[in-house]
Design an enzyme around this catalytic site. Structure first.
Site, mmCIF file in Angstrom:
data_model
loop_
_atom_site.group_PDB
_atom_site.id
_atom_site.type_symbol
_atom_site.label_atom_id
_atom_site.label_comp_id
_atom_site.label_asym_id
_atom_site.label_seq_id
_atom_site.Cartn_x
_atom_site.Cartn_y
_atom_site.Cartn_z
ATOM 1 C CE1 TYR A 175 0.570 -6.939 -5.562
ATOM 2 C CE2 TYR A 175 0.090 -5.089 -4.112
ATOM 3 C CZ TYR A 175 -0.336 -6.160 -4.863
ATOM 4 O OH TYR A 175 -1.671 -6.470 -4.913
ATOM 5 C CD GLU A 198 -2.073 -8.498 -7.446
ATOM 6 O OE1 GLU A 198 -2.421 -8.802 -6.313
ATOM 7 O OE2 GLU A 198 -1.481 -9.304 -8.204
#
Ligand code: GDP
Ligand code: MN
Length: 379
Positions: free
Chosen positions: A101, A189
């Protein structure tokens, strides 16, 4: 403003981030044609402004064009978190060796952008944050200098033990920071950022939220708005010039001023209630705004009571009162209404409301407590 994954991917790609080629389809036939062009297995992904699409069944692999068609047929029209899927992204299926991530947000605490990474990426990053926060690593960015090479490489090594992959990740983070600043994002993101079996680092998903206040200076980004994919109430509110955010409580709030709106929501919670929305009718004195506000609030089936909290400064209480009276002539009010107003032309407002059969309070605590109680009794 939320962008779709396909729009965010295009911005990431323009900044040099490795993103697999992909195309958008609005019909199963289009999805089939794209899969044929791409060749091999594909992934079909719902394009909606919601996370957790994978878990909701909105991300599926298909072996070839025929399967892409039936998969797209299943995903198009699906509802994910209240939003109907109108488009799917069709991309070549990537072979995944690891999922991490990478995200950038504006952090209020440090008043600066913060880059966050985790080697435990994939669909459950919220759970990682809650249960194993030690697996999340952060670097604060000084906006004057941007994300520095050593910061990015340091984070890269948190993701991968070897220099080759850490360097790729670091380059991606710096490019992502450019996108973040360039469009005026409040959040960007990549989850998952994957490695393929041959050690290449690739972005498989992209989420980008642009600060609405940036849109005036970025008309190209503003043009990416897909109003059809947004909540209808929020689209209506924007058109009416209201600041409105739908929440999941049952006390509808209509307030003038963002600060008072926040304080009102705090007080609703303090008295054990849940606000159904944030709504700021603004500082002007336009009765039409009240009419629009009330029709948006009453359109939310979760609302059990409605609270007006008006502090008359530039906003005149009599204008708000006239707006309430006008609105209740147009809309049948089938839920209890609690009105608190104080300040400019308060006495006049009370007369107007009384004349129309309403009563008004001046004490904020009393009004909020009453609205919370009425919502509870009606629930
Ligand atoms: P989200 O659930 O809304 O965040 O959607 P994602 O795009 O992140 O997809 C969810 C999950 O589907 C990812 O974490 C992957 O595990 C999986 N996935 C997505 N694309 C691919 C792909 O091309 N190949 C494989 N094998 N899995 C994929
Ligand atoms: Mn994702």
């Amino acid at each position: 403003m939320n962008l779709h994954e396909y729009q965010a991917r295009a911005l990431l790609k323009d900044a040099g981030i490795p993103v697999p080629a992909a195309e958008v389809a609005e019909s199963p036939e289009d999805a089939e044609a794209i899969a044929r062009r791409l060749g091999g297995a594909v992934v079909v992904k719902a394009q909606v402004h919601a996370g957790g699409r994978g878990k909701a069944g909105g991300v599926k692999l298909a072996k070839g064009p025929a399967e892409a068609r039936t998969t797209a047929q299943g995903i198009l029209g699906m509802r994910i978190k209240g939003l109907v899927v109108q488009k799917v992204l069709v991309a070549p299926a990537a072979e995944i060796a690891s999922e991490s991530y990478v995200g950038i947000i504006v952090d209020r605490g440090t008043q600066s952008p913060v880059v966050m990474v985790s080697p435990a990426g994939g669909i459950d990053i919220e759970e990682v944050a809650a249960k194993t926060p030690e697996k999340i690593f952060r670097a604060r960015v000084d906006a004057r200098h941007g994300l520095l090479p050593h910061q990015a490489l340091g984070l890269g090594f948190r993701l991968y033990p070897d220099l080759a992959r850490a360097r790729q990740a670091a380059a991606i983070m710096r490019q992502l920071y450019q996108v973040f600043g360039g469009v005026g994002a409040s959040l960007v993101e990549i989850n998952p950022l994957i490695t393929t079996p041959d050690g290449t680092v690739v972005a498989l998903d992209a989420k980008l939220v642009v600060d609405d206040n940036e849109l005036d200076r970025r008309p190209d980004i503003a043009a990416l708005r897909d109003a059809e994919a947004e909540l209808p109430a929020e689209v209506r509110a924007r058109a009416a010039g209201l600041s409105y955010i739908q929440l999941d409580g049952n006390v509808g709030c209509c307030v003038n001023g963002a600060g008072l709106a926040m304080a009102t929501m705090d007080l609703v919670k303090y008295y054990g209630g849940q606000p159904a929305n944030f709504l700021d009718i603004g500082g002007s004195s336009n009765p039409q705004k009240v009419v629009d506000a009330l029709s948006i609030i009453t359109a939310d089936p979760n609302v059990r009571s409605i609270l007006f909290n008006i502090f008359g400064g530039i906003t005149r209480c009599d204008d708000v009162a006239n707006g309430i009276v006008a609105a209740t002539r147009q809309i049948t009010l089938d839920r209890p209404l609690v009105i608190r107003l104080t300040g400019t032309n308060e006495a006049l407002a009370v007369d107007i409301l009384k004349g129309a059969g309403f009563s008004a309070l001046t004490d904020m605590d009393q009004a909020v407590e009453q609205a919370v109680r009425l919502a509870r009794e009606a629930a």
